[in-house]
Design an enzyme around this catalytic site. Structure first.
Site, PDB file in Angstrom:
ATOM      1  CD1 TRP A 102      -2.407  -2.137   1.520  1.00 19.54           C
ATOM      2  CD2 TRP A 102      -3.065  -0.912  -0.238  1.00 19.54           C
ATOM      3  NE1 TRP A 102      -3.469  -2.778   0.913  1.00 19.54           N
ATOM      4  CE2 TRP A 102      -3.892  -2.063  -0.149  1.00 19.54           C
ATOM      5  CE3 TRP A 102      -3.286   0.001  -1.267  1.00 19.54           C
ATOM      6  CZ2 TRP A 102      -4.923  -2.319  -1.060  1.00 19.54           C
ATOM      7  CZ3 TRP A 102      -4.314  -0.257  -2.175  1.00 19.54           C
ATOM      8  CH2 TRP A 102      -5.115  -1.395  -2.061  1.00 19.54           C
ATOM      9  CG  ASP A 172      -3.485   4.152   3.844  1.00 19.08           C
ATOM     10  OD1 ASP A 172      -4.590   3.976   4.401  1.00 19.08           O
ATOM     11  OD2 ASP A 172      -3.154   3.563   2.798  1.00 19.08           O
ATOM     12  CE  LYS A 196      -8.903  -2.769   3.269  1.00 19.33           C
ATOM     13  NZ  LYS A 196      -8.093  -1.893   2.434  1.00 19.33           N
TER      14      LYS A 196
END
Ligand code: PLP
Length: 360
Positions: A102, A172, A196
């Site tokens: 990511w 993030d 999530k």
């Protein structure tokens, strides 16, 4: 309906109590005769839902008054561009930490807008750990420092917050937000896709220090400018109303449970049990440095990869779903976010032990 445990990395499980509450209000929210999905976002009913969700989140995370909370769309991926577009100002460079898949995507996007300094990189260890802070080469002239507190695919998590002095810290937090208390005042921006640990896909949460808004590049689309959304209470255009409402129910659920410290204790216990089960059986392996192991995403491999398919099939029969690892790493991955009950982790451990005894 038989109870299943869904270990998907995202969209992921939601708390059962939240789904029940949403189901009971689905067609008629509080006597309004309407579903939340059918309401005007500017009407009194939805405004009350929106405000309640924000104030619950502020209480949960103890968000200081000089931070705005934005309820946006576009996913965390959209933030990969919004962060540089808004924070660069007249600077030309930004610092990034590269710890896995990511952060790699965030870096690739930032390179479209500025010079990216990779100030720490765990590529050499195949992203199995976090480079020691003493080795980081931070730049005082960077517009910000970006990092990924939890790498959802690699299963690597920061159990500490980097100190970058006056340079705004951008995180993030897609796969770790709300899993434990964090000191929001240490951050310039915290962002997270909802699917999530917050609620349904379609909502992106941004928590931003007020002084970091208002300096977007001239060519920044209005929708990509944090100031646009802050000025309009996240209602410049139609927000993802149902996801916002559901996130509010999740925040209420967390508050009822005792808040983020209570959640952290449960999460730590769940993760430790699962790692213990992996480490104590030669049949299973987790590649991540013990100090950097994620509480949320636990990748593991079997001693014999030829058994992967059988493992998944037999797990499925025990109602343990979506354990297949990310296509880029293979093996298995158990995502055990807030909504995964401890009983789900216990059940997975039992299954893993039986499977190893039978096939090991
Ligand atoms: C899932 C995930 C993303 C991507 O989120 P989208 O909402 O699909 O854009 C980004 N970063 C991390 C850490 C993630 O876990």
């Amino acid at each position: 309906m038989s109870r299943i445990f869904n270990f998907s990395a995202g969209p992921a499980m939601l708390p059962e109590a939240v789904l029940q509450k949403a189901a009971s209000e689905m067609q008629d929210w509080h006597g309004s005769g309407m579903s939340v999905m059918e309401m005007s976002h500017r009407g009194k009913d939805f405004m009350s839902i929106a405000e309640r969700a924000e104030s619950a989140l502020r209480r949960l995370m103890q968000i200081p008054d000089n931070y705005k909370v934005l309820f946006l769309q576009g996913g965390a991926s959209c933030q990969f561009a919004m962060v540089p577009l808004n924070l660069l100002g007249n600077k030309t460079q930004a610092d990034y930490i590269h710890t896995g898949a990511w952060s790699k995507k965030a870096i690739a996007e930032a390179k479209r807008y500025c010079e990216v300094n990779i100030v720490a990189n765990s590529e050499a260890s195949q992203f199995s750990d976090i480079p020691d802070f003493s080795t980081w080469q931070l730049n005082s002239d960077a517009a910000y420092l970006h990092y990924t507190p939890n790498e959802t695919i690699g299963g690597v998590e920061f159990h500490w917050i980097p100190d970058c002095a006056d340079v705004p810290l951008v995180a993030d937090m897609s796969s770790t937000i709300l899993s434990r208390p964090v000191d929001v005042s240490r951050f310039g921006i915290i962002y997270a896709g909802a699917q999530k640990n917050i609620g349904p896909a379609g909502l992106t949460l941004v928590i931003i220090r007020e002084d970091l808004m208002g300096n977007a590049r001239d060519t920044t689309p209005a929708m990509f400018d944090y100031a646009t959304h802050a000025k309009n209470g996240s209602m410049y255009n139609t927000p993802p109303t149902y996801s916002w409402y559901l996130a509010g129910l999740v925040f209420d659920w967390l508050l009822e449970l005792g808040g983020l410290s209570a959640m952290a204790a449960i999460n730590q216990r769940k993760a430790e049990k699962l790692y213990h089960a992996i480490d104590n059986n030669d049949f299973y392996q987790n590649p991540v440095a013990v100090k950097d192991r994620s509480w949320m995403n636990v990748p593991f491999t079997l001693a014999d990869a030829a058994l992967d398919k059988v493992f998944l099939e037999e797990a499925e029969k025990q109602n343990l779903k979506t354990l297949k690892g990310h296509r880029s790493v293979g093996g298995m991955r158990a995502s055990i976010y807030n909504a995964m009950p401890e009983a789900g982790v216990d059940s997975l451990i039992d299954f893993m032990q039986q499977f190893a005894a039978k096939h090991g």
